[in-house]
Scaffold this motif. Structure first.
Motif, short mmCIF file in Angstrom:
data_model
loop_
_atom_site.label_atom_id
_atom_site.label_comp_id
_atom_site.label_asym_id
_atom_site.label_seq_id
_atom_site.Cartn_x
_atom_site.Cartn_y
_atom_site.Cartn_z
N PHE A 40 -33.80 37.18 18.74
CA PHE A 40 -32.50 36.60 19.08
C PHE A 40 -32.59 35.27 19.80
O PHE A 40 -31.68 34.47 19.73
CB PHE A 40 -31.69 37.58 19.94
N PHE A 41 -33.66 35.04 20.54
CA PHE A 41 -33.73 33.79 21.30
C PHE A 41 -35.06 33.06 21.14
O PHE A 41 -35.27 32.04 21.76
CB PHE A 41 -33.44 34.04 22.79
N SER A 81 -38.26 30.99 19.11
CA SER A 81 -38.29 29.78 18.29
C SER A 81 -39.35 29.87 17.20
O SER A 81 -39.65 28.87 16.55
CB SER A 81 -38.54 28.55 19.17
N ALA A 91 -38.08 34.17 13.98
CA ALA A 91 -36.85 34.18 14.78
C ALA A 91 -35.82 33.21 14.21
O ALA A 91 -34.63 33.53 14.14
CB ALA A 91 -37.17 33.83 16.23
N LEU A 92 -36.25 32.03 13.80
CA LEU A 92 -35.33 31.06 13.21
C LEU A 92 -34.73 31.59 11.91
O LEU A 92 -33.53 31.43 11.65
CB LEU A 92 -36.04 29.72 12.98
N LYS A 150 -32.15 34.34 12.87
CA LYS A 150 -30.90 33.79 13.40
C LYS A 150 -30.07 33.13 12.30
O LYS A 150 -28.85 33.24 12.29
CB LYS A 150 -31.19 32.80 14.53
N SER A 204 -28.67 36.26 10.21
CA SER A 204 -28.33 37.48 10.95
C SER A 204 -27.17 38.25 10.33
O SER A 204 -27.17 39.48 10.36
CB SER A 204 -28.04 37.15 12.41
#
Length: 145
Positions: free
Chosen positions: A36-37, A39, A43-44, A47, A50
């Motif tokens: 969620f946070f 990089s 994760a990118l 996000k 999602s």
């Protein structure tokens, strides 16, 4: 200020932690929640997609009765107007033909669940689908049938 909290304009400096008398311990964030946070590339990707990942694990889908003429995108401004109903659409437990969607993915062909979920969209990565399935296995608010 003792704890470094961000305050509202009129809150006193010690309001959040009672002038240092209250101390909260920091918890280790599970690796999976770093999606969620973070990089990282994973994760990118998560996000950016999602909504697709959320949809593939949803039990129901959004249903609505709407004005089809008004929702056409050939007019200047896209407008979505509900006419009668907004509801959760719930499929039968077993698909009549083809591949399952939504709730059906929890019952239909569970031996191939990762592949079935990943096949819903080209945007999904099998590794992330498997990671989310593992997160849901230990979630106390989520119970698999």
């Amino acid at each position: 200020m003792y704890c470094g909290a961000i305050r509202f304009h009129r809150e006193s400096p010690g309001f959040c932690c009672s002038n240092g008398r209250v101390s909260l311990s920091t918890l280790d964030v599970p690796e999976e929640l770093r999606l969620f946070f973070g990089s990282s590339q994973m994760a990118l990707h998560f996000k950016a997609n999602s909504h697709t990942y959320n949809n593939v694990f949803a039990f129901t889908s959004f249903g609505v009765t709407y004005d089809k003429e008004l929702c056409r995108n050939d007019k200047n401004v896209y407008t979505f107007r509900v006419e009668e109903l907004v509801y959760h659409f719930l499929n039968d437990l077993m698909p009549k033909e083809g591949k399952g969607t939504n709730l059906q993915l929890y019952f239909h062909d569970v031996e191939n669940e990762v592949n079935n979920r990943s096949a819903v969209s080209d945007k999904l990565k099998e590794e992330l689908v498997l990671m989310i399935m593992k997160i849901l296995e230990v979630n106390p608010y989520f119970v698999l049938p």
